[in-house]
Enzyme design. Structure first.
Site, PDB file in Angstrom:
ATOM      1  N   HIS A 292       0.855  -1.192   0.000  1.00  0.00           N
ATOM      2  CA  HIS A 292       0.000   0.000   0.000  1.00  0.00           C
ATOM      3  C   HIS A 292       0.882   1.230   0.000  1.00  0.00           C
ATOM      4  O   HIS A 292       1.925   1.236   0.650  1.00  0.00           O
ATOM      5  CB  HIS A 292      -0.930   0.011   1.228  1.00  0.00           C
ATOM      6  CG  HIS A 292      -2.082   0.920   1.061  1.00  0.00           C
ATOM      7  ND1 HIS A 292      -2.005   2.265   1.326  1.00  0.00           N
ATOM      8  CD2 HIS A 292      -3.336   0.683   0.611  1.00  0.00           C
ATOM      9  CE1 HIS A 292      -3.176   2.817   1.057  1.00  0.00           C
ATOM     10  NE2 HIS A 292      -4.001   1.890   0.610  1.00  0.00           N
TER      11      HIS A 292
ATOM     12  N   ASP B  38      -7.921  -5.503  -0.280  1.00  0.00           N
ATOM     13  CA  ASP B  38      -8.383  -6.337  -1.394  1.00  0.00           C
ATOM     14  C   ASP B  38      -7.958  -7.796  -1.276  1.00  0.00           C
ATOM     15  O   ASP B  38      -8.359  -8.618  -2.089  1.00  0.00           O
ATOM     16  CB  ASP B  38      -7.858  -5.765  -2.718  1.00  0.00           C
ATOM     17  CG  ASP B  38      -8.527  -4.444  -3.052  1.00  0.00           C
ATOM     18  OD1 ASP B  38      -9.742  -4.341  -2.836  1.00  0.00           O
ATOM     19  OD2 ASP B  38      -7.835  -3.521  -3.521  1.00  0.00           O
TER      20      ASP B  38
HETATM   21  N1  CMC Z   1       4.353  -7.469  -4.851  1.00  0.00           N
HETATM   22  C1  CMC Z   1       5.708  -7.436  -4.963  1.00  0.00           C
HETATM   23  N2  CMC Z   1       6.462  -6.331  -4.771  1.00  0.00           N
HETATM   24  C2  CMC Z   1       5.811  -5.200  -4.432  1.00  0.00           C
HETATM   25  C3  CMC Z   1       4.421  -5.150  -4.285  1.00  0.00           C
HETATM   26  C4  CMC Z   1       3.683  -6.348  -4.500  1.00  0.00           C
HETATM   27  N3  CMC Z   1       2.354  -6.355  -4.362  1.00  0.00           N
HETATM   28  N4  CMC Z   1       4.045  -3.892  -3.951  1.00  0.00           N
HETATM   29  C5  CMC Z   1       5.169  -3.172  -3.885  1.00  0.00           C
HETATM   30  N5  CMC Z   1       6.258  -3.971  -4.180  1.00  0.00           N
HETATM   31  C6  CMC Z   1       7.679  -3.562  -4.143  1.00  0.00           C
HETATM   32  C7  CMC Z   1       8.050  -2.757  -5.373  1.00  0.00           C
HETATM   33  O1  CMC Z   1       8.505  -3.587  -6.421  1.00  0.00           O
HETATM   34  C8  CMC Z   1       9.119  -1.853  -4.826  1.00  0.00           C
HETATM   35  O2  CMC Z   1      10.306  -2.612  -4.705  1.00  0.00           O
HETATM   36  P1  CMC Z   1      11.749  -1.895  -4.914  1.00  0.00           P
HETATM   37  O3  CMC Z   1      11.861  -0.904  -3.802  1.00  0.00           O
HETATM   38  O4  CMC Z   1      12.734  -3.013  -4.824  1.00  0.00           O
HETATM   39  O5  CMC Z   1      11.700  -1.259  -6.272  1.00  0.00           O
HETATM   40  C9  CMC Z   1       8.637  -1.544  -3.410  1.00  0.00           C
HETATM   41  O6  CMC Z   1       7.845  -2.675  -3.047  1.00  0.00           O
HETATM   42  C10 CMC Z   1       7.807  -0.279  -3.301  1.00  0.00           C
HETATM   43  O7  CMC Z   1       6.750  -0.373  -4.252  1.00  0.00           O
HETATM   44  P2  CMC Z   1       6.123   0.848  -5.048  1.00  0.00           P
HETATM   45  O8  CMC Z   1       5.532   0.350  -6.312  1.00  0.00           O
HETATM   46  O9  CMC Z   1       7.139   1.950  -5.152  1.00  0.00           O
HETATM   47  O10 CMC Z   1       4.999   1.316  -4.026  1.00  0.00           O
HETATM   48  P3  CMC Z   1       3.770   2.237  -4.349  1.00  0.00           P
HETATM   49  O11 CMC Z   1       3.439   2.929  -3.092  1.00  0.00           O
HETATM   50  O12 CMC Z   1       4.023   3.080  -5.550  1.00  0.00           O
HETATM   51  O13 CMC Z   1       2.616   1.191  -4.753  1.00  0.00           O
HETATM   52  C11 CMC Z   1       0.809  -0.309  -4.630  1.00  0.00           C
HETATM   53  C12 CMC Z   1       1.599   0.795  -3.908  1.00  0.00           C
HETATM   54  C13 CMC Z   1      -0.448  -0.615  -3.831  1.00  0.00           C
HETATM   55  C14 CMC Z   1       0.405   0.173  -6.016  1.00  0.00           C
HETATM   56  C15 CMC Z   1       1.700  -1.574  -4.739  1.00  0.00           C
HETATM   57  O14 CMC Z   1       2.036  -2.046  -3.452  1.00  0.00           O
HETATM   58  C16 CMC Z   1       1.045  -2.687  -5.547  1.00  0.00           C
HETATM   59  O15 CMC Z   1       1.204  -2.703  -6.775  1.00  0.00           O
HETATM   60  N6  CMC Z   1       0.313  -3.646  -4.892  1.00  0.00           N
HETATM   61  C17 CMC Z   1      -0.427  -4.671  -5.596  1.00  0.00           C
HETATM   62  C18 CMC Z   1      -1.756  -4.101  -6.092  1.00  0.00           C
HETATM   63  C19 CMC Z   1      -2.753  -3.930  -4.963  1.00  0.00           C
HETATM   64  O16 CMC Z   1      -2.957  -4.817  -4.151  1.00  0.00           O
HETATM   65  N7  CMC Z   1      -3.427  -2.761  -4.950  1.00  0.00           N
HETATM   66  C20 CMC Z   1      -4.492  -2.476  -3.978  1.00  0.00           C
HETATM   67  C21 CMC Z   1      -4.115  -1.374  -3.039  1.00  0.00           C
HETATM   68  S1  CMC Z   1      -5.250  -1.277  -1.632  1.00  0.00           S
HETATM   69  C22 CMC Z   1      -6.789  -0.848  -2.336  1.00  0.00           C
HETATM   70  C23 CMC Z   1      -6.859   0.593  -2.610  1.00  0.00           C
HETATM   71  O17 CMC Z   1      -7.189   1.366  -1.684  1.00  0.00           O
HETATM   72  O18 CMC Z   1      -6.528   0.986  -3.740  1.00  0.00           O
END
Ligand code: CMC
Length: 428
Positions: A305, A362
């Site tokens: 998240h 989710d």
């Molecule tokens: N699986 C594997 N690695 C992950 C995941 C995941 N689900 N989420 C984040 N990471 C890693 C990412 O690769 C990065 O690694 P590194 O630092 O080595 O590059 C690190 O964690 C930080 O990730 P980010 O993409 O910079 O984080 P963000 O804040 O931009 O993204 C997120 C947040 C929710 C989009 C992401 O965690 C994600 O894609 N999760 C899966 C999709 C999901 O479940 N979304 C629902 C969110 S809750 C419902 C809502 O309110 O929307």
């Protein structure tokens, strides 16, 4: 004395006020940064940018806190109902008995769709994605209420918009579902309560009977989804609405933003992922490895998240509800075991631990929706049903705040500098 932040640029010091919220959150107010220094800020994904002042929802991602209007989500989900929470989000206070009755009556009186909208719903292909249907139909509602397109809506009109959209979203989603099943639509019976009425509008017929425990479980899910401060879809609603576009256009924009897999679309993606693991023999460890592999675009859906860095309090409540509902319905779902296995494995793994990646709202919600008989491609539309009061509260706050300006970010241009036009005949 106003606290200030000092920024030194090219030998000159500039001061900017520090703003403090009611929970001690601090921001540097850089509204005059470009005007005084010629610089802008660059903030990928707006991770450090406050876009508004808001009194609706407080979220502390480090401590796993979520409160609507000051009330903890744990108390609201246990002791209130979705309609009370909708009122709370929209009007700032919990309703008393009379206020709640009047509010429910108002929503009930608006629980119809214009004939033209029903015709529109009748003509979508049955395999259309419910999110595309919901956003198109929500936008199309604007054609039937020209009086609500006025940029200077009265307080009374704003109240009507909020009650009407709450009532109509329930009908749009259930109407389209019944169409996909070849069933005639069923009118709303608000006496049942919001969640039970929705379930009835979806499934009534044959041997379907309303189960108060199941309705209560859905009500809790709706409360947990009702608002989440300035997330991607709420921000979209505010951005669209900031141009004085009407409420239908603004909410339709929110629905489209929610659709994506990184946001509300994750609930559908989680179930598809769990099914893929099951069909592949149930080896969840392989998927943990895939998620960690930087050469693989796969992510563990329902994990991580932007804001929560300890745990998502909504996920904690949903995980408990999941066990209760499956037991109540007598469902033994192998996907629940796979989900629990994945969670345990991930929470032990250094990759997930070091990045603070925990199950989000989710991760378990889809298993509940599936147990209720809701098809997978409708999960994100269920998120819409819950999020409507939050979007409307955000829209109302944006519309009635003196702080609102049209949303218009800047950019750092990285393209060509000026160059001479080449006539078509001279181009290679
Ligand atoms: N699986 C594997 N690695 C992950 C995941 C995941 N689900 N989420 C984040 N990471 C890693 C990412 O690769 C990065 O690694 P590194 O630092 O080595 O590059 C690190 O964690 C930080 O990730 P980010 O993409 O910079 O984080 P963000 O804040 O931009 O993204 C997120 C947040 C929710 C989009 C992401 O965690 C994600 O894609 N999760 C899966 C999709 C999901 O479940 N979304 C629902 C969110 S809750 C419902 C809502 O309110 O929307």
């Amino acid at each position: 004395m106003t606290k200030v932040a000092k920024i030194e640029l090219e030998g000159q010091t500039h001061e900017f006020p520090i703003i403090e919220g009611s929970e001690g959150e601090k921001a540097i107010d850089i509204s005059k940064l470009r005007g005084t220094t010629g610089h802008i800020t660059l903030d990928n994904g707006f991770a450090n940018t406050g876009s508004c002042r808001s009194a609706i929802t407080f979220l502390n991602g480090e401590q796993g806190i979520l409160r609507y209007r000051g009330y903890p989500i744990e108390q609201l989900s246990e002791r209130s109902r979705f309609m009370e929470v909708s009122y709370l989000l929209g009007y700032g206070e919990l309703p008393n008995t009379i206020q709640l009755k009047n509010y429910e009556r108002k929503v009930a009186n608006l629980a119809t769709l214009p004939h033209g909208i029903c015709k529109m719903l009748d003509h979508f292909p049955k395999n259309a994605h419910p999110m595309g249907v919901a956003s198109s139909v929500t936008s199309a509602l604007s054609s039937f209420y020209p009086d609500l397109l006025n940029p200077n809506l009265s307080d009374e009109d704003i109240d009507r918009c909020m009650a009407q959209m709450l009532a109509q979203t329930k009908i749009i989603i259930s109407y389209f579902y019944r169409r996909t099943q070849g069933l005639d639509p069923i009118g709303s019976n608000p006496e049942l309560g919001y969640a039970a009425d929705f379930l009835n509008m979806m499934f009534a017929g044959g041997d379907y009977v309303t189960d108060p425990e199941i309705s209560k479980a859905l009500d809790v899910l709706l409360i947990l989804h009702a608002d989440h401060e300035q997330n991607c879809s709420a921000s979209t609603v505010r951005v669209v609405g900031s141009s004085l576009a009407n409420v239908f256009a603004s909410v339709s924009g929110g629905i489209n933003a929610l659709w994506g897999q990184l946001h509300g679309g994750a609930n559908q993606a989680v179930l598809e992922m769990l099914n893929e693991i099951k069909d592949g023999g149930g080896d969840h460890k392989k998927y943990i490895q895939k998620a960690k592999d930087k050469n693989d675009s796969f992510r563990l859906m329902g994990f991580g998240h932007r804001v929560y860095k300890s745990f998502d309090p909504r996920a904690k409540i949903i995980k408990g509800a999941c066990d209760t509902i499956l037991t109540r319905l007598g469902v033994k779902d192998p996907l629940l075991d796979i989900a629990k296995g994945l969670e345990e494995e991930a929470l032990r793994d250094e990759y997930f631990k070091s990045r603070n990646l925990y199950p989000n709202v989710d991760f378990y919600s889809g298993i509940i929706y599936q147990a209720l008989g809701i098809p997978t491609n409708m999960f994100t539309a269920m998120f819409v049903l819950g999020r409507i009061p939050g979007w409307l509260a955000q829209w109302k706050e944006m519309r009635t705040s003196d702080f609102t300006k049209i949303a218009r970010p800047r950019q750092i241009y990285t393209g060509y500098t000026q160059r001479e036009f080449i006539d078509l005949s001279n181009r290679n």
